[in-house]
Enzyme design. Structure first.
Site, PDB file in Angstrom:
ATOM      1  CB  CYS A 205      -0.980   0.002   1.162  1.00  0.00           C
ATOM      2  SG  CYS A 205      -0.257   0.184   2.812  1.00  0.00           S
TER       3      CYS A 205
ATOM      4  CG  ASP B  19      -6.732   2.263  -0.836  1.00  0.00           C
ATOM      5  OD1 ASP B  19      -5.592   1.978  -1.265  1.00  0.00           O
ATOM      6  OD2 ASP B  19      -7.167   1.845   0.250  1.00  0.00           O
TER       7      ASP B  19
ATOM      8  CG  HIS C 256      -4.597   0.604   4.145  1.00  0.00           C
ATOM      9  ND1 HIS C 256      -3.884   0.038   3.109  1.00  0.00           N
ATOM     10  CD2 HIS C 256      -5.635   1.273   3.563  1.00  0.00           C
ATOM     11  CE1 HIS C 256      -4.469   0.342   1.962  1.00  0.00           C
ATOM     12  NE2 HIS C 256      -5.517   1.092   2.212  1.00  0.00           N
TER      13      HIS C 256
END
Length: 283
Positions: free
Chosen positions: A79, A135, A118
């Site tokens: 991420c 995202d 995250h």
């Protein structure tokens, strides 16, 4: 203040657009572009944790990310890598980006038991009063395929998936948002994916979180391969020694890998990834 004021003048936007398969004219800073870029990125660049599996925290320097995820073409990232790269592309195009952190709460009984590990993005479009949650780096089948307008209790469809954002009570001064995905096959309803507030986070924060997630021996990313790839008709996941394929019609197939050679072959054929030499995939 959102940290989109960071300069990205050295970002190779043309190479990035080529990497994600963007066709046509140079994109503009509008909602259609934001949706198109997110979906194209997710289909082109796989999610993978092979650096962490090798005991190394991947670099978050933009030049290193470009070399690995854009010019390398046979690698992906997790991420912090994906969303750092994506934020740079968006800022170069004129979007305003705030970097956020979230608690991954899939399967959690209490959200507070999960740390903020995250990275997600809040994106503002010139002339649009609504910010969007964007995202490209959430390593789960419940991930957003297109950016979601930051509106509570409104279901939206993104490239065949169903999501909504809701508020939940918590002890902090800022509202707690939760991204939920509709998961008929597994839960029969709405399933919380991650929880976040709108507090901006900085590069130094991600450097620390990235190091912790990659090198802590208790981190799942440092112990087993975790790789996913999104294709137009299916989602493929390698988790440890198991490959799970979920098709858009809900059909799920699973198989277990038998040895190291098969694991490396699966990475190449199913995920488009060349594993680093010397890395043991199946410990």
């Amino acid at each position: 203040m959102p940290d989109s004021a960071r300069t990205t003048t050295d970002f190779d936007l043309d190479a990035y657009l080529d990497r994600i398969g963007w066709e046509g004219e140079r994109p503009a800073a509008d909602a259609d572009t934001l949706r198109g870029l997110q979906l194209a990125h997710m289909r082109a660049v796989p999610f993978e944790n092979l650096d962490a599996l090798a005991g190394t925290a991947p670099s978050l320097e933009l030049a290193d990310l470009t070399a690995k995820l854009v010019h390398g073409r046979r690698r992906g990232g997790y991420c912090y890598e994906h969303n750092t790269l994506f934020a740079a592309a968006l800022e170069t195009l004129g979007f305003r980006v705030t970097r956020l952190t979230a608690r991954v709460v899939v399967g959690a009984d209490r959200f507070e038991d999960r740390p903020r590990t995250h990275m997600a993005l809040l994106v503002e479009i010139p002339g649009d009063p609504r910010p969007y949650l964007a995202d490209v780096g959430f390593g789960a089948i419940g991930s957003l395929l297109e950016p979601a307008p930051l509106t509570a209790d409104t279901e939206f469809h993104d490239a065949g998936r169903r999501h909504r954002l809701v508020h939940v009570p918590h002890r902090g001064p800022l509202e707690m948002w939760v991204l939920e995905a509709y998961r008929q096959a597994s839960t029969g309803g709405w399933e919380a994916q991650y929880a976040f507030t709108l507090e901006p986070f900085e590069r130094s924060d991600y450097e620390m979180i990235n190091w912790h997630v990659a090198t802590n021996p208790r981190s799942p990313f440092s112990r087993r391969p975790y790789v996913q790839r999104l294709m137009p008709d299916r989602h493929v996941l390698l988790d440890g020694d198991r490959v799970t394929e979920t098709r858009d019609d809900g059909t799920v197939t699973e198989r277990k890998l038998t040895d190291e050679a098969e694991a490396r072959r699966v990475l190449v054929e199913d995920f488009g990834i060349d594993a680093p030499e010397g890395l043991t995939l199946l410990g």
